[in-house]
Design a protein around this motif. Sequence first.
Motif, PDB file in Angstrom:
ATOM      1  N   ARG A  50       0.839  -1.209   0.269  1.00 42.72           N
ATOM      2  CA  ARG A  50      -0.070  -0.141  -0.148  1.00 42.72           C
ATOM      3  C   ARG A  50       0.658   1.298   0.085  1.00 42.72           C
ATOM      4  O   ARG A  50       1.973   1.178   0.631  1.00 42.72           O
ATOM      5  CB  ARG A  50      -0.872   0.019   1.151  1.00 42.72           C
ATOM      6  CG  ARG A  50      -1.840  -0.948   1.324  1.00 42.72           C
ATOM      7  CD  ARG A  50      -2.825  -0.830   2.734  1.00 42.72           C
ATOM      8  NE  ARG A  50      -3.687  -1.692   2.921  1.00 42.72           N
ATOM      9  CZ  ARG A  50      -5.009  -1.993   2.486  1.00 42.72           C
ATOM     10  NH1 ARG A  50      -5.283  -1.050   1.567  1.00 42.72           N
ATOM     11  NH2 ARG A  50      -5.681  -2.976   2.759  1.00 42.72           N
ATOM     12  N   ALA A  52       0.495   5.797  -0.154  1.00 37.87           N
ATOM     13  CA  ALA A  52      -0.159   6.981  -0.176  1.00 37.87           C
ATOM     14  C   ALA A  52       0.410   8.064  -1.653  1.00 37.87           C
ATOM     15  O   ALA A  52       1.554   7.358  -2.047  1.00 37.87           O
ATOM     16  CB  ALA A  52       0.085   7.818   1.090  1.00 37.87           C
ATOM     17  N   ASP A 110      -2.897   7.433   5.881  1.00 40.37           N
ATOM     18  CA  ASP A 110      -3.776   6.934   5.031  1.00 40.37           C
ATOM     19  C   ASP A 110      -2.995   6.611   3.630  1.00 40.37           C
ATOM     20  O   ASP A 110      -2.379   7.320   3.097  1.00 40.37           O
ATOM     21  CB  ASP A 110      -4.799   8.153   4.524  1.00 40.37           C
ATOM     22  CG  ASP A 110      -5.717   8.485   5.690  1.00 40.37           C
ATOM     23  OD1 ASP A 110      -6.041   7.524   6.610  1.00 40.37           O
ATOM     24  OD2 ASP A 110      -5.936   9.483   5.946  1.00 40.37           O
ATOM     25  N   LYS A 111      -3.019   5.043   3.420  1.00 41.48           N
ATOM     26  CA  LYS A 111      -2.556   4.495   2.508  1.00 41.48           C
ATOM     27  C   LYS A 111      -3.460   3.776   1.632  1.00 41.48           C
ATOM     28  O   LYS A 111      -3.485   2.528   1.919  1.00 41.48           O
ATOM     29  CB  LYS A 111      -1.094   3.775   2.918  1.00 41.48           C
ATOM     30  CG  LYS A 111      -0.221   4.621   3.585  1.00 41.48           C
ATOM     31  CD  LYS A 111       1.228   3.778   3.663  1.00 41.48           C
ATOM     32  CE  LYS A 111       2.158   4.532   4.001  1.00 41.48           C
ATOM     33  NZ  LYS A 111       3.563   4.030   4.364  1.00 41.48           N
ATOM     34  N   HIS A 112      -3.999   4.545   0.826  1.00 42.30           N
ATOM     35  CA  HIS A 112      -5.183   3.919  -0.081  1.00 42.30           C
ATOM     36  C   HIS A 112      -4.926   3.118  -1.227  1.00 42.30           C
ATOM     37  O   HIS A 112      -5.632   2.411  -1.747  1.00 42.30           O
ATOM     38  CB  HIS A 112      -6.368   4.924  -0.371  1.00 42.30           C
ATOM     39  CG  HIS A 112      -6.924   5.469   1.080  1.00 42.30           C
ATOM     40  ND1 HIS A 112      -7.401   4.649   2.023  1.00 42.30           N
ATOM     41  CD2 HIS A 112      -7.026   6.880   1.299  1.00 42.30           C
ATOM     42  CE1 HIS A 112      -7.890   5.487   3.163  1.00 42.30           C
ATOM     43  NE2 HIS A 112      -7.427   6.629   2.567  1.00 42.30           N
ATOM     44  N   THR A 113      -3.755   3.430  -1.907  1.00 46.23           N
ATOM     45  CA  THR A 113      -3.538   2.890  -3.121  1.00 46.23           C
ATOM     46  C   THR A 113      -2.863   1.666  -2.898  1.00 46.23           C
ATOM     47  O   THR A 113      -1.728   1.376  -2.053  1.00 46.23           O
ATOM     48  CB  THR A 113      -2.573   4.058  -4.016  1.00 46.23           C
ATOM     49  OG1 THR A 113      -3.372   5.130  -3.974  1.00 46.23           O
ATOM     50  CG2 THR A 113      -2.310   3.255  -5.396  1.00 46.23           C
TER      51      THR A 113
END
Lengths: 139, 139
Positions: A50, A52, A110-113
Amino acid sequence: MTQTTTTLSGQECWGLLRRHELGRLAFHLAGEVHITPVNYAVDGETILFRTAEGNKLLGVVMDSDVAFEIDGIDAQEAWSVVVRGSARVLEGQEAYRAESIPLRPWVGSDKHTVVEISADEVTGRRFALDKPWEHIGRG
Amino acid sequence: MTQTTTTLSGQECWGLLRRHELGRLAFHLAGEVHITPVNYAVDGETILFRTAEGNKLLGVVMDSDVAFEIDGIDAQEAWSVVVRGSARVLEGQEAYRAESIPLRPWVGSDKHTVVEISADEVTGRRFALDKPWEHIGRG
């Protein structure tokens, strides 16, 4: 001279990759080589991590060519596994692959990718250590 | 959200680099990015490692742009230091710099060539870990 380096099989390499979760990603960025630690998990014979927004993501979007490494060391031996391959951002439904494997963020940011590395080449080596002195421990 | 990532000072980064001896070198080779573990030592504010003929040496001779990383992890936190810079082979008398620092080969193979990485940029981070589950140990 005694043989001190052993080549690991592909199966051994994937076994080590599955048992660990901290690796290092090397990638191109604006003509330079960069390296960063990543928390990863194996899904099939791909590596997922993951990220960001930032250098890591920008790098793999601009140039998918990457290398990934894990290693370990104890008193008698060291080993390393290196994956060469290409990275791509998982879009839409594909990103849900990360939900079914133990790929959890260590740090509360926040590490959404989700990025997948597909392996073109996996190599591993185990080294018996020649050490007449005590090495400093990790940490 | 609590602040979980701390930026390390240059002094802290060099302190960590001096206390460790296993790092990972990322380098260019024929347009690809490669990564390999290296046993290193710090000399002043440069990083020295030994290598034999092979990809590592060929890579840095063809393109001096490199990145170098060390990291560590325990139950509460992880940290990493990344050096970006340029590598060159030390020739003649210069190679003797490696004799006065604790740069010894771990593996009993002949690694006569000494490579120096001079740092353009040194960055380090420390991460408090968010871990509701037990992480697998290194090794």
